[in-house]
Design an enzyme around this catalytic site. Structure first.
Site, PDB file in Angstrom:
ATOM      1  CB  SER A 211      -0.926  -0.028   1.220  1.00 61.13           C
ATOM      2  OG  SER A 211      -1.930   0.941   1.094  1.00 61.13           O
ATOM      3  CG  ASN A 212      -0.287   4.596  -1.505  1.00 59.05           C
ATOM      4  OD1 ASN A 212      -0.966   5.431  -0.956  1.00 59.05           O
ATOM      5  ND2 ASN A 212      -0.729   3.883  -2.540  1.00 59.05           N
ATOM      6  N   PRO A 213       1.119   5.621   1.828  1.00 59.39           N
ATOM      7  CG  PRO A 213       2.926   6.933   2.491  1.00 59.39           C
ATOM      8  CD  PRO A 213       2.415   6.120   1.358  1.00 59.39           C
ATOM      9  CB  SER A 214      -2.905   7.829  -0.137  1.00 56.02           C
ATOM     10  OG  SER A 214      -4.088   8.568  -0.320  1.00 56.02           O
ATOM     11  CB  ALA A 278      -2.313   6.981  -3.756  1.00 56.57           C
TER      12      ALA A 278
END
Ligand code: C5P
Length: 411
Positions: A211-214, A278
């Site tokens: 995942s990503n920190p969005s 994102a």
């Protein structure tokens, strides 16, 4: 906050314990840029003070005493003509009953009957009083006359030993959101828009994912701004910590594939899509059905590309306005232009998540809107809500241009 909405708000405190919070409601409205005046019923002053209200409002409080002391000018008429909106917070069962009966015996009800343009009630009372048939009938009567309501909400009640129930006044922030809604011009009325927000999660076993920190804040600000401007909004959200916005159809998804389904299946009915999500670019080729056990040494995960949602929409688009985001850490404009073209977008919003003040999770952003003709509009560093407003301004203009062109061609 939406700094562009301005208006004159008269805040009236009714006689309930939640009147302690009225100065906070006033304060928040002023912080958001509204001009505010305060009114207090006689009973309200048993729970809050003129000094607290006047300090928050930055002006004198309209009271019964002031009404009768007024020399020549009818204070109820002056207030009704001054205000764009009256917020009654807290509203008591008695206040609702007096207004629903059309009484004008105190300054609050006299101001209402004098024709203040809009009224928003924020009731606060004991749950039995709220559910009492007379109160409910008064509420529907007032609604029928075009009055608006926010709350009451479920929560802890003020009196000792009363526990929890439906009767708590909505929080000042929620009241301010409703004021925004009521005072925002509805320039997106009649349009359906889809906004995507947040990250996606691509699982390689039931408890692990890429995942990503969005944070989802940009997408949620877009959804709320479009709602306030009168659009029908579908928010397709990856996992975030944000509460679902009221008045918006929120569809929660996790994986890029689910987001693809949720958006493409609704695309035909949409006038615009803004992809602020994102979306993960890769997903594990295999998802284990059980948690993979730890084993010594190197472990290789094979990755496959996820579907590019926006590129697919770009292929399918007819009349829809399509807006993308490009988060770049280098060669921003060039890469963003590439995506604009490849995905057949109407414009792309370039931002730099590694730049101070525009980072993931912050409340501000700095965006360059890049158009197919090569023009660029820079927002400067402003709140995500203001960025959202600027994006909707462009979307609105593009839809208007398209409609005008359509009308000319039809002639
Ligand atoms: O990942 P990329 O930089 O190409 O993202 C640009 C735009 O495309 C963003 O608006 C993003 O939401 C969208 N996107 C998408 N599907 C993907 C990847 C990105 O719709 N799989």
């Amino acid at each position: 906050m939406n700094s562009r909405v301005k208006g004159k708000v008269l805040v009236a405190a009714g006689g309930g314990v939640a009147a302690m919070k009225t100065p906070f409601v006033i304060r928040r409205l002023r912080d958001a840029g509204y001009e505010v005046r305060a009114l207090a019923t006689e009973r309200a002053l048993a729970f809050t003070t003129k000094t607290a209200l006047a300090t928050a409002a930055g002006s004198r409080v309209a009271t019964e005493e002031a009404w009768f002391a007024a020399s020549g000018n009818a204070l109820h008429l002056e207030l009704a003509r001054w205000a764009d909106l009256l917020v009654v917070a807290p509203a008591t069962a008695s206040g609702l009953a007096r207004a629903a009966a059309g009484l004008a015996e105190d300054l609050l009800t006299a101001t209402i009957t004098a024709g203040v343009p809009k009224v928003l009630w924020a009731p606060a009372m004991n749950p039995e009083m709220w559910h009492y048939p007379a109160t409910q009938e008064n509420v529907s009567r007032l609604r029928g006359w075009g009055h608006f309501f926010v709350g009451p909400e479920y929560g802890a009640l003020a009196a000792v030993g009363e526990g929890a129930g439906v009767g708590r006044m909505s929080e000042p922030e929620t009241i301010v959101e409703h004021v925004h809604y009521l005072l925002t011009p509805k320039d997106l009325e009649g349009l359906t828009v889809i906004v995507s927000a947040g990250p996606t999660r691509e699982y390689f076993d039931p408890v692990r994912f890429i995942s990503n920190p969005s944070s989802g804040k940009m997408g949620y600000a877009l959804a709320e701004a479009a709602r306030d401007r009168g659009a029908r909004v579908v928010l397709v959200s990856g996992p975030t910590n944000l509460p679902a916005p009221w008045g918006v159809e929120t569809i929660n998804v996790e994986r890029a594939n689910e987001m693809y389904e949720a958006i493409t299946s609704r695309f035909d009915k949409a006038d615009a899509v803004v992809m602020a999500a994102a979306v993960a670019d890769w997903k594990p080729a295999q998802t284990a059905s059980q948690k993979t056990a730890k084993k010594p040494g190197k472990n290789v995960v094979e990755l496959l590309p996820t579907p590019d949602i926006l590129a697919e929409l770009g292929r399918r688009k007819e009349r829809q306005v399509l807006v993308g985001f490009a988060m770049e850490t280098a060669d921003g404009r060039q890469r963003a232009r590439g995506k604009l073209e490849r995905k057949n977008l109407d414009f792309i919003c370039l931002n730099y998540p590694t730049k101070e003040g525009s980072a993931f999770g912050g409340n501000q952003n700095e965006v360059e809107m890049i158009f197919p003709d090569g023009s660029v509009v820079e927002t400067g560093r402003i709140s995500k809500r203001e960025v959202a407003e600027a994006i909707w301004d462009r979307v609105r203009d593009l839809i208007r241009e398209r409609n005008e062109e359509g009308a000319r061609n039809a002639q």
